[in-house]
Design a protein around this motif. Sequence first.
Motif, PDB file in Angstrom:
ATOM      1  N   ARG A 102      -2.203  11.167  -7.901  1.00  0.00           N
ATOM      2  CA  ARG A 102      -3.168  12.014  -7.194  1.00  0.00           C
ATOM      3  C   ARG A 102      -3.391  11.481  -5.780  1.00  0.00           C
ATOM      4  O   ARG A 102      -3.275  10.284  -5.539  1.00  0.00           O
ATOM      5  CB  ARG A 102      -4.505  12.000  -7.916  1.00  0.00           C
ATOM      6  CG  ARG A 102      -4.454  12.622  -9.267  1.00  0.00           C
ATOM      7  CD  ARG A 102      -5.813  12.636  -9.857  1.00  0.00           C
ATOM      8  NE  ARG A 102      -5.782  13.356 -11.122  1.00  0.00           N
ATOM      9  CZ  ARG A 102      -6.791  13.462 -11.915  1.00  0.00           C
ATOM     10  NH1 ARG A 102      -7.925  12.882 -11.603  1.00  0.00           N
ATOM     11  NH2 ARG A 102      -6.696  14.128 -13.041  1.00  0.00           N
ATOM     12  N   PRO A 103      -3.744  12.365  -4.864  1.00  0.00           N
ATOM     13  CA  PRO A 103      -4.073  11.908  -3.501  1.00  0.00           C
ATOM     14  C   PRO A 103      -5.276  10.962  -3.540  1.00  0.00           C
ATOM     15  O   PRO A 103      -6.179  11.113  -4.362  1.00  0.00           O
ATOM     16  CB  PRO A 103      -4.418  13.197  -2.766  1.00  0.00           C
ATOM     17  CG  PRO A 103      -3.851  14.301  -3.582  1.00  0.00           C
ATOM     18  CD  PRO A 103      -3.806  13.820  -4.982  1.00  0.00           C
ATOM     19  N   LYS A 104      -5.250  10.012  -2.663  1.00  0.00           N
ATOM     20  CA  LYS A 104      -6.300   8.997  -2.616  1.00  0.00           C
ATOM     21  C   LYS A 104      -6.450   8.520  -1.175  1.00  0.00           C
ATOM     22  O   LYS A 104      -5.516   8.594  -0.394  1.00  0.00           O
ATOM     23  CB  LYS A 104      -5.879   7.830  -3.529  1.00  0.00           C
ATOM     24  CG  LYS A 104      -6.767   6.640  -3.504  1.00  0.00           C
ATOM     25  CD  LYS A 104      -6.213   5.520  -4.379  1.00  0.00           C
ATOM     26  CE  LYS A 104      -6.903   4.227  -4.069  1.00  0.00           C
ATOM     27  NZ  LYS A 104      -6.400   3.114  -4.828  1.00  0.00           N
ATOM     28  N   ARG A 105      -7.594   8.033  -0.830  1.00  0.00           N
ATOM     29  CA  ARG A 105      -7.834   7.452   0.491  1.00  0.00           C
ATOM     30  C   ARG A 105      -7.420   5.985   0.438  1.00  0.00           C
ATOM     31  O   ARG A 105      -7.922   5.215  -0.380  1.00  0.00           O
ATOM     32  CB  ARG A 105      -9.325   7.581   0.786  1.00  0.00           C
ATOM     33  CG  ARG A 105      -9.696   7.548   2.178  1.00  0.00           C
ATOM     34  CD  ARG A 105      -9.639   8.935   2.797  1.00  0.00           C
ATOM     35  NE  ARG A 105      -9.928   8.725   4.201  1.00  0.00           N
ATOM     36  CZ  ARG A 105      -9.157   9.139   5.158  1.00  0.00           C
ATOM     37  NH1 ARG A 105      -8.100   9.854   4.900  1.00  0.00           N
ATOM     38  NH2 ARG A 105      -9.451   8.889   6.392  1.00  0.00           N
ATOM     39  N   TRP A 106      -6.478   5.582   1.302  1.00  0.00           N
ATOM     40  CA  TRP A 106      -5.962   4.211   1.313  1.00  0.00           C
ATOM     41  C   TRP A 106      -6.616   3.426   2.432  1.00  0.00           C
ATOM     42  O   TRP A 106      -6.938   3.970   3.491  1.00  0.00           O
ATOM     43  CB  TRP A 106      -4.445   4.227   1.491  1.00  0.00           C
ATOM     44  CG  TRP A 106      -3.780   4.986   0.389  1.00  0.00           C
ATOM     45  CD1 TRP A 106      -3.419   6.302   0.402  1.00  0.00           C
ATOM     46  CD2 TRP A 106      -3.454   4.495  -0.901  1.00  0.00           C
ATOM     47  NE1 TRP A 106      -2.887   6.657  -0.799  1.00  0.00           N
ATOM     48  CE2 TRP A 106      -2.882   5.564  -1.628  1.00  0.00           C
ATOM     49  CE3 TRP A 106      -3.565   3.264  -1.516  1.00  0.00           C
ATOM     50  CZ2 TRP A 106      -2.446   5.428  -2.929  1.00  0.00           C
ATOM     51  CZ3 TRP A 106      -3.120   3.124  -2.822  1.00  0.00           C
ATOM     52  CH2 TRP A 106      -2.566   4.196  -3.512  1.00  0.00           C
ATOM     53  N   ASP A 107      -6.803   2.121   2.205  1.00  0.00           N
ATOM     54  CA  ASP A 107      -7.423   1.254   3.215  1.00  0.00           C
ATOM     55  C   ASP A 107      -6.508   1.104   4.430  1.00  0.00           C
ATOM     56  O   ASP A 107      -5.292   0.976   4.295  1.00  0.00           O
ATOM     57  CB  ASP A 107      -7.708  -0.135   2.644  1.00  0.00           C
ATOM     58  CG  ASP A 107      -8.816  -0.123   1.601  1.00  0.00           C
ATOM     59  OD1 ASP A 107      -9.649   0.810   1.636  1.00  0.00           O
ATOM     60  OD2 ASP A 107      -8.834  -1.033   0.760  1.00  0.00           O
ATOM     61  N   ALA A 122       1.491   6.957  -6.670  1.00  0.00           N
ATOM     62  CA  ALA A 122       0.218   7.579  -7.053  1.00  0.00           C
ATOM     63  C   ALA A 122       0.418   9.006  -7.541  1.00  0.00           C
ATOM     64  O   ALA A 122       1.197   9.771  -6.964  1.00  0.00           O
ATOM     65  CB  ALA A 122      -0.749   7.555  -5.876  1.00  0.00           C
ATOM     66  N   GLU A 156       2.404   1.711  -3.452  1.00  0.00           N
ATOM     67  CA  GLU A 156       1.418   2.259  -4.381  1.00  0.00           C
ATOM     68  C   GLU A 156       1.156   3.733  -4.084  1.00  0.00           C
ATOM     69  O   GLU A 156       0.967   4.535  -5.000  1.00  0.00           O
ATOM     70  CB  GLU A 156       0.118   1.455  -4.304  1.00  0.00           C
ATOM     71  CG  GLU A 156       0.235   0.056  -4.862  1.00  0.00           C
ATOM     72  CD  GLU A 156      -1.003  -0.784  -4.597  1.00  0.00           C
ATOM     73  OE1 GLU A 156      -2.056  -0.231  -4.191  1.00  0.00           O
ATOM     74  OE2 GLU A 156      -0.916  -2.011  -4.789  1.00  0.00           O
ATOM     75  N   LYS A 157       1.150   4.071  -2.808  1.00  0.00           N
ATOM     76  CA  LYS A 157       0.931   5.462  -2.404  1.00  0.00           C
ATOM     77  C   LYS A 157       2.046   6.359  -2.929  1.00  0.00           C
ATOM     78  O   LYS A 157       1.793   7.481  -3.378  1.00  0.00           O
ATOM     79  CB  LYS A 157       0.854   5.531  -0.872  1.00  0.00           C
ATOM     80  CG  LYS A 157       0.558   6.899  -0.334  1.00  0.00           C
ATOM     81  CD  LYS A 157       0.456   6.870   1.182  1.00  0.00           C
ATOM     82  CE  LYS A 157       0.220   8.274   1.705  1.00  0.00           C
ATOM     83  NZ  LYS A 157       0.119   8.305   3.156  1.00  0.00           N
ATOM     84  N   THR A 207       0.833  -1.205   0.000  1.00  0.00           N
ATOM     85  CA  THR A 207       0.000   0.000   0.000  1.00  0.00           C
ATOM     86  C   THR A 207       0.864   1.250   0.000  1.00  0.00           C
ATOM     87  O   THR A 207       0.614   2.195  -0.753  1.00  0.00           O
ATOM     88  CB  THR A 207      -0.937   0.010   1.227  1.00  0.00           C
ATOM     89  OG1 THR A 207      -1.805  -1.123   1.149  1.00  0.00           O
ATOM     90  CG2 THR A 207      -1.768   1.276   1.289  1.00  0.00           C
ATOM     91  N   ASN A 235      -2.876   6.541   5.615  1.00  0.00           N
ATOM     92  CA  ASN A 235      -3.180   7.916   5.222  1.00  0.00           C
ATOM     93  C   ASN A 235      -2.497   8.924   6.145  1.00  0.00           C
ATOM     94  O   ASN A 235      -2.327  10.082   5.776  1.00  0.00           O
ATOM     95  CB  ASN A 235      -4.690   8.152   5.231  1.00  0.00           C
ATOM     96  CG  ASN A 235      -5.400   7.225   4.263  1.00  0.00           C
ATOM     97  OD1 ASN A 235      -5.186   7.284   3.067  1.00  0.00           O
ATOM     98  ND2 ASN A 235      -6.213   6.343   4.798  1.00  0.00           N
TER      99      ASN A 235
END
Length: 142
Positions: A76-81, A74, A70-71, A67, A101
Motif C-alpha cells: 500500500r502507499p505510505k509516507r516515507w521519511d 510495499a 522497502e517502498k 527505504t 516520496n
Amino acid sequence: MLQLQRHRCAANAQQTFSRLNVKLHAAGGLIATRPLVLHAGDTTMTVPFTTEGAHQLQEAFQKLFQTFAEKQKAQRPKRWDMMEWRHTSEDIGIEVFCNPNAYTTAFDAKLLITLGSRGGLTVTTEARLSAIASDLDNYLQG
C-alpha cells in the motif's frame, strides 16, 4: 641524474600534500581532508572532506537505498521519511536532502545538495543519487 630524481620526488610529495590537507581538530587530534569531487549533471564541485564524513554520508545513503527497497515491496502507499544529512567543518558546510516520496525508485531519485562557506557563499544544486553515491564510493576507494 640524482638531481632529476630529487626533483621528481619533491614534485610527487607536493602533489600528495596538495591532495591531503591535515588540520588540527579542536579536540587536539589531527584530521586529514582531501577533495571530494561531486558530479551534478554538467556541474562538478570539489569540496574538502574527511573520511569520517564520507562514511557517515555513505551510511545515510545506505538507509535511503533501504527505504527505496522497502517502498518497492510495499503493498500500500505510505509516507516515507525524508533523508536529511549535514556535515560542517571549519571552512565549509554540506547539506544533502532527498524526498523518497517524490521518486519511484532509487535510480530516479535526485538529491538537493547545498554547499556553504564560512564567508557566506552558498551553492545549491540537484544531482542524481546514483551519481553522488558513485562519487562517494570513488572517494572512499582512495
